[in-house]
Design a protein around this motif. Structure first.
Motif, PDB file in Angstrom:
ATOM      1  N   TRP A 182      -5.630   6.113   0.479  1.00  0.00           N
ATOM      2  CA  TRP A 182      -7.008   6.291   0.022  1.00  0.00           C
ATOM      3  C   TRP A 182      -7.154   5.650  -1.345  1.00  0.00           C
ATOM      4  CZ3 TRP A 182     -11.798   6.829   0.894  1.00  0.00           C
ATOM      5  CH2 TRP A 182     -12.666   7.535   0.065  1.00  0.00           C
ATOM      6  N   TYR A 183      -8.048   4.655  -1.454  1.00  0.00           N
ATOM      7  CA  TYR A 183      -8.226   3.898  -2.691  1.00  0.00           C
ATOM      8  C   TYR A 183      -9.703   3.881  -3.086  1.00  0.00           C
ATOM      9  CZ  TYR A 183      -3.453   2.071  -2.467  1.00  0.00           C
ATOM     10  OH  TYR A 183      -2.085   1.962  -2.454  1.00  0.00           O
ATOM     11  N   ALA A 225      -8.078   9.558  -4.605  1.00  0.00           N
ATOM     12  CA  ALA A 225      -7.964   8.107  -4.456  1.00  0.00           C
ATOM     13  C   ALA A 225      -7.065   7.487  -5.515  1.00  0.00           C
ATOM     14  CB  ALA A 225      -9.347   7.470  -4.525  1.00  0.00           C
ATOM     15  N   LEU A 226      -6.302   6.487  -5.081  1.00  0.00           N
ATOM     16  CA  LEU A 226      -5.600   5.594  -6.001  1.00  0.00           C
ATOM     17  C   LEU A 226      -6.575   4.492  -6.402  1.00  0.00           C
ATOM     18  CD1 LEU A 226      -2.335   5.298  -3.879  1.00  0.00           C
ATOM     19  CD2 LEU A 226      -2.630   6.681  -5.945  1.00  0.00           C
ATOM     20  N   LEU A 227      -6.290   3.805  -7.495  1.00  0.00           N
ATOM     21  CA  LEU A 227      -7.189   2.736  -7.929  1.00  0.00           C
ATOM     22  C   LEU A 227      -7.002   1.495  -7.051  1.00  0.00           C
ATOM     23  CD1 LEU A 227      -6.959   3.050 -11.816  1.00  0.00           C
ATOM     24  CD2 LEU A 227      -8.716   3.953 -10.272  1.00  0.00           C
ATOM     25  N   PHE A 228      -8.126   0.817  -6.755  1.00  0.00           N
ATOM     26  CA  PHE A 228      -8.100  -0.388  -5.926  1.00  0.00           C
ATOM     27  C   PHE A 228      -7.032  -1.368  -6.405  1.00  0.00           C
ATOM     28  CE2 PHE A 228     -12.714   0.160  -4.518  1.00  0.00           C
ATOM     29  CZ  PHE A 228     -12.395   0.299  -3.185  1.00  0.00           C
ATOM     30  N   THR A 229      -6.298  -1.942  -5.456  1.00  0.00           N
ATOM     31  CA  THR A 229      -5.385  -3.034  -5.770  1.00  0.00           C
ATOM     32  C   THR A 229      -6.171  -4.344  -5.808  1.00  0.00           C
ATOM     33  OG1 THR A 229      -4.886  -3.521  -3.450  1.00  0.00           O
ATOM     34  CG2 THR A 229      -3.526  -1.829  -4.548  1.00  0.00           C
ATOM     35  N   ILE A 244       0.852  -1.198   0.000  1.00  0.00           N
ATOM     36  CA  ILE A 244       0.000   0.000   0.000  1.00  0.00           C
ATOM     37  C   ILE A 244       0.889   1.250   0.000  1.00  0.00           C
ATOM     38  CG2 ILE A 244      -1.609   1.359   1.425  1.00  0.00           C
ATOM     39  CD1 ILE A 244      -2.926  -0.942  -0.080  1.00  0.00           C
ATOM     40  N   GLU A 298     -10.690   7.939  -9.369  1.00  0.00           N
ATOM     41  CA  GLU A 298      -9.913   8.930  -8.621  1.00  0.00           C
ATOM     42  C   GLU A 298     -10.818   9.920  -7.885  1.00  0.00           C
ATOM     43  OE1 GLU A 298      -7.286  10.567 -11.524  1.00  0.00           O
ATOM     44  OE2 GLU A 298      -5.976   8.818 -11.510  1.00  0.00           O
ATOM     45  N   SER A 339     -15.078   2.735  -2.177  1.00  0.00           N
ATOM     46  CA  SER A 339     -13.801   3.338  -1.795  1.00  0.00           C
ATOM     47  C   SER A 339     -13.347   2.787  -0.446  1.00  0.00           C
ATOM     48  CB  SER A 339     -13.916   4.863  -1.731  1.00  0.00           C
ATOM     49  OG  SER A 339     -14.976   5.240  -0.882  1.00  0.00           O
TER      50      SER A 339
END
Length: 200
Positions: A64-65, A81-85, A42, A69, A105
């Protein structure tokens, strides 16, 4: 003060809100895998808060994901936000199945030891879905979590176990404050994932 440590979905709040404690929702292999994976992959950053016109940088780290975005503002600071892993999507699916809710999110917190905590607050930012569920998944060190009613100051405490899920729903953010009190008894890290719904 009421202290809970049980594996039940009973509403732990006595009135003016619904918060369900689901107990442990991950097995030991999942716990070990996701804890290590999130700790190392992360994109953690020290949290920032704007207090009396000054930017305060905390020891606690956050990330924050989301599906896209999203911009999210709290404590006077806006984050994107970053994109979900892949791992976050798997955990989101587990949490959604257990809670019967959907989320778009996730705000993650990394507490390095018991000396790091969070003061009383409510998650009531305008971009959050009104009375929407906020699912809190805990990995790592067990920590006490406290609720305090905004008017009569009634307090409810609960121990959040490693791999446990707490879901705050209708009325909780409106009528209750919550916090993670610091403690000298805990020396290991805790990762907290709060899945939530942003409305644009």
């Amino acid at each position: 003060m009421d202290l809970f440590s049980s594996e039940t979905t009973k509403n732990i709040l006595p009135f003016d809100g619904v918060t369900n404690y689901h107990g442990i929702v991950l097995d030991k292999n999942q716990l070990d895998f996701f804890y290590k994976k999130l700790l190392t992959t992360i994109q953690w950053k020290n949290d920032e808060a704007l207090i009396f016109g000054k930017i305060i940088i905390t020891k606690r780290k956050v990330a924050w994901y989301g599906y896209k975005e999203f911009s999210y503002t709290y404590s006077g600071i806006t984050k994107t936000a970053l994109l979900f892993t892949e791992e976050l999507l798997i955990l989101k699916k587990i949490v959604e199945k257990e809670s019967g809710e959907t989320y778009n999110s996730c705000l993650l917190n990394l507490y390095h030891s018991g000396s790091e905590g969070m003061a009383y607050h409510s998650d009531s930012e305008k971009m959050l879905k009104k009375d929407g569920a906020i699912a809190s998944l805990s990995l790592g060190a067990e920590r006490k979590f406290s609720f305090k009613h905004k008017e009569n100051k009634k307090r409810v405490d609960i121990v959040l176990e490693n791999g446990s899920l707490l879901v705050m729903k209708t009325g909780t953010q409106t009528n209750w404050l919550h916090r993670l009190p610091p403690t000298k008894k805990i020396n290991s890290p805790r990762i907290n994932l709060t899945f939530r719904t942003i409305e644009r």
